[in-house]
Design a protein around this motif. Structure first.
Motif, short mmCIF file in Angstrom:
data_model
loop_
_atom_site.label_atom_id
_atom_site.label_comp_id
_atom_site.label_asym_id
_atom_site.label_seq_id
_atom_site.Cartn_x
_atom_site.Cartn_y
_atom_site.Cartn_z
N THR A 1 0.83 -1.21 0.00
CA THR A 1 0.00 0.00 0.00
C THR A 1 0.86 1.26 0.00
OG1 THR A 1 -1.68 -1.21 1.22
CG2 THR A 1 -1.87 1.18 1.25
N ARG A 2 0.82 1.96 -1.12
CA ARG A 2 1.67 3.14 -1.27
C ARG A 2 1.34 4.22 -0.24
NH1 ARG A 2 5.03 5.38 -4.91
NH2 ARG A 2 4.87 3.61 -6.29
N SER A 3 0.05 4.45 0.01
CA SER A 3 -0.32 5.54 0.94
C SER A 3 0.24 5.27 2.35
CB SER A 3 -1.84 5.71 1.00
OG SER A 3 -2.46 4.50 1.39
N ALA A 4 0.37 4.00 2.71
CA ALA A 4 0.96 3.66 4.01
C ALA A 4 2.48 3.84 3.98
CB ALA A 4 0.60 2.22 4.38
N LEU A 5 3.09 3.44 2.85
CA LEU A 5 4.55 3.53 2.75
C LEU A 5 5.03 4.98 2.80
CD1 LEU A 5 5.25 0.80 0.04
CD2 LEU A 5 5.82 0.69 2.47
N VAL A 6 4.23 5.89 2.24
CA VAL A 6 4.61 7.31 2.29
C VAL A 6 4.76 7.74 3.75
CG1 VAL A 6 3.73 9.65 1.84
CG2 VAL A 6 3.56 7.90 0.07
N GLN A 7 3.83 7.29 4.59
CA GLN A 7 3.89 7.66 6.01
C GLN A 7 5.03 6.92 6.73
OE1 GLN A 7 0.01 7.98 8.02
NE2 GLN A 7 -0.91 7.50 6.04
N ALA A 8 5.27 5.67 6.33
CA ALA A 8 6.38 4.93 6.94
C ALA A 8 7.70 5.65 6.67
CB ALA A 8 6.42 3.50 6.40
N ALA A 9 7.85 6.13 5.44
CA ALA A 9 9.09 6.84 5.08
C ALA A 9 9.24 8.10 5.92
CB ALA A 9 9.07 7.18 3.59
N GLU A 10 8.12 8.76 6.22
CA GLU A 10 8.19 9.97 7.06
C GLU A 10 8.64 9.65 8.48
OE1 GLU A 10 4.56 12.22 4.66
OE2 GLU A 10 4.23 11.50 6.71
N HIS A 11 8.53 8.37 8.85
CA HIS A 11 8.96 7.94 10.19
C HIS A 11 10.28 7.18 10.15
CE1 HIS A 11 4.83 9.13 11.04
NE2 HIS A 11 5.25 9.28 12.29
N GLY A 12 11.05 7.42 9.09
CA GLY A 12 12.42 6.91 9.06
C GLY A 12 12.59 5.52 8.49
N VAL A 13 11.50 4.93 7.97
CA VAL A 13 11.61 3.58 7.40
C VAL A 13 12.03 3.70 5.93
CG1 VAL A 13 10.37 1.42 6.96
CG2 VAL A 13 9.75 2.83 8.95
N ARG A 14 12.98 2.86 5.52
CA ARG A 14 13.31 2.79 4.09
C ARG A 14 12.31 1.85 3.45
NH1 ARG A 14 19.90 2.58 4.38
NH2 ARG A 14 19.96 3.77 6.31
N VAL A 15 11.56 2.35 2.47
CA VAL A 15 10.40 1.59 2.04
C VAL A 15 10.58 0.96 0.67
CG1 VAL A 15 8.82 2.94 3.46
CG2 VAL A 15 9.21 3.63 1.09
N VAL A 16 9.94 -0.20 0.51
CA VAL A 16 9.94 -0.94 -0.75
C VAL A 16 8.49 -1.32 -1.01
CG1 VAL A 16 10.71 -3.03 -1.92
CG2 VAL A 16 12.22 -1.93 -0.25
N GLN A 17 7.94 -0.89 -2.15
CA GLN A 17 6.58 -1.31 -2.46
C GLN A 17 6.66 -2.70 -3.08
OE1 GLN A 17 4.16 1.21 -4.98
NE2 GLN A 17 2.29 0.33 -4.10
N GLY A 18 6.02 -3.66 -2.45
CA GLY A 18 6.08 -5.02 -2.97
C GLY A 18 5.20 -5.96 -2.19
N ASP A 19 5.15 -7.17 -2.69
CA ASP A 19 4.29 -8.20 -2.12
C ASP A 19 5.13 -9.07 -1.18
OD1 ASP A 19 2.67 -10.54 -1.74
OD2 ASP A 19 1.57 -9.99 -3.55
N ALA A 20 4.59 -9.35 -0.01
CA ALA A 20 5.32 -10.17 0.97
C ALA A 20 5.50 -11.60 0.47
CB ALA A 20 4.57 -10.17 2.30
N THR A 21 4.79 -11.99 -0.60
CA THR A 21 4.98 -13.34 -1.13
C THR A 21 6.05 -13.40 -2.22
OG1 THR A 21 3.24 -13.07 -2.78
CG2 THR A 21 2.57 -13.96 -0.65
#
Ligand SMILES: C[S@@+](CC[C@H](N)C(=O)[O-])C[C@H]1O[C@@H](n2cnc3c(N)ncnc32)[C@H](O)[C@@H]1O
Length: 257
Positions: free
Chosen positions: A89-109
């Motif tokens: 979910t891109r909208s969630a990743l944008v917020q994760a990045a704002e909290h210092g997480v390096r984000v990768v959009q992808g499927d856990a499978t």
């Protein structure tokens, strides 16, 4: 036919199938509200982080599968990990990045990261959302280096879990309506067996919100909604161990060499 539920607590009445990931877009404004629709995820993140050991080497990597908006991040502070989050979910990743997480959009499978790259893999409140959860478990184990630690929490595939986590919890402000599909809940024995197949001996324990704290929180919320005011500050309910894994449970295991 699958049950459907109104997903948009904050943005209107869009009706989506249960477990449809677009619900996370509709609820994007809720992630970081401590008393919002995802409040319980904050409590669970704190309890999950307690299972993560301090990093034992410089540059240690924690891969957070289904990281959402990065609610784990504040609870990892000082543990010494680079925190990489993977989510659909891109909208969630944008917020994760704002909290210092390096984000990768992808499927856990099918995670686009190399074998053995992670000192820790976290899968918090993820597996019960993934139709092919054994593939996500295989990926979690593949990412771990030998000696690396897997931490997770999920909902068990039992009648009691369906009653508590869907029928009851969806009537309370702790779980958004329609966010879970009870057909996807994760049988605890099957999960342990799947981890073992991939070289991780997983130990489980049941967890639940502490009753007094939860009642106090529900009361504060009910009072605030009667007066249309903000929820008064107070201690968030703690997640505590419980004897039964029949509803919500945590797992922790180490990848064999
Ligand atoms: C209940 S939320 C948990 C988020 C986070 N782990 C936490 O505890 O705050 C589930 C998350 O899993 C993500 N998700 C669901 N299926 C996924 C998949 N197959 N691959 C990656 N992420 C997925 C959703 O987008 C959502 O952000």
């Amino acid at each position: 036919m699958r049950d459907v539920a109104a997903a948009g607590a904050s943005t209107g009445p869009r009706v989506l199938p249960r477990n449809d990931p677009r619900q996370y877009d509709d609820l994007a404004g809720e992630w970081w509200r401590p008393d919002g629709a995802f409040a319980m995820l904050h409590w669970l993140a704190e309890a999950r982080a307690a299972l993560v050991p301090p990093a034992t080497r410089p540059d240690a990597l924690l891969v957070d599968l289904g990281c959402g908006a990065g609610l784990l991040a504040p609870h990892l502070a000082g543990k010494g990990y680079r925190h990489v989050g993977v989510d659909l979910t891109r909208s969630a990743l944008v917020q994760a990045a704002e909290h210092g997480v390096r984000v990768v959009q992808g499927d856990a499978t099918a995670v686009p990261l190399p074998d053995g790259c992670a000192d820790v893999v976290s899968a918090g409140e993820l597996l019960e959302h993934v139709p092919a959860w054994p593939r996500a478990v295989a990926e979690a184990c593949r990412l771990l280096r030998p000696g690396g630690v897997l931490v997770l929490d999920t909902l068990n595939d039992t009648a009691l879990a369906r009653l508590v986590a869907v029928r009851i919890a969806e009537r309370l402000p702790t779980v958004p309506r329609g966010i879970h599909d009870p057909l996807l809940f994760v049988d605890a024995r099957a999960l342990v067996a799947e981890c073992a197949r991939h070289g991780v001996d997983l130990s489980l324990r049941g967890i639940r919100p502490q009753v007094g704290g939860m009642l106090a929180w529900l009361l504060r919320r009910a009072r605030a909604s009667r007066t249309a005011g903000a929820v008064p500050a107070g201690r968030a309910p703690r997640i505590v161990p419980t004897r039964s894994t029949a509803v919500l449970y945590q797992g922790r295991g180490v990848r064999k060499g």
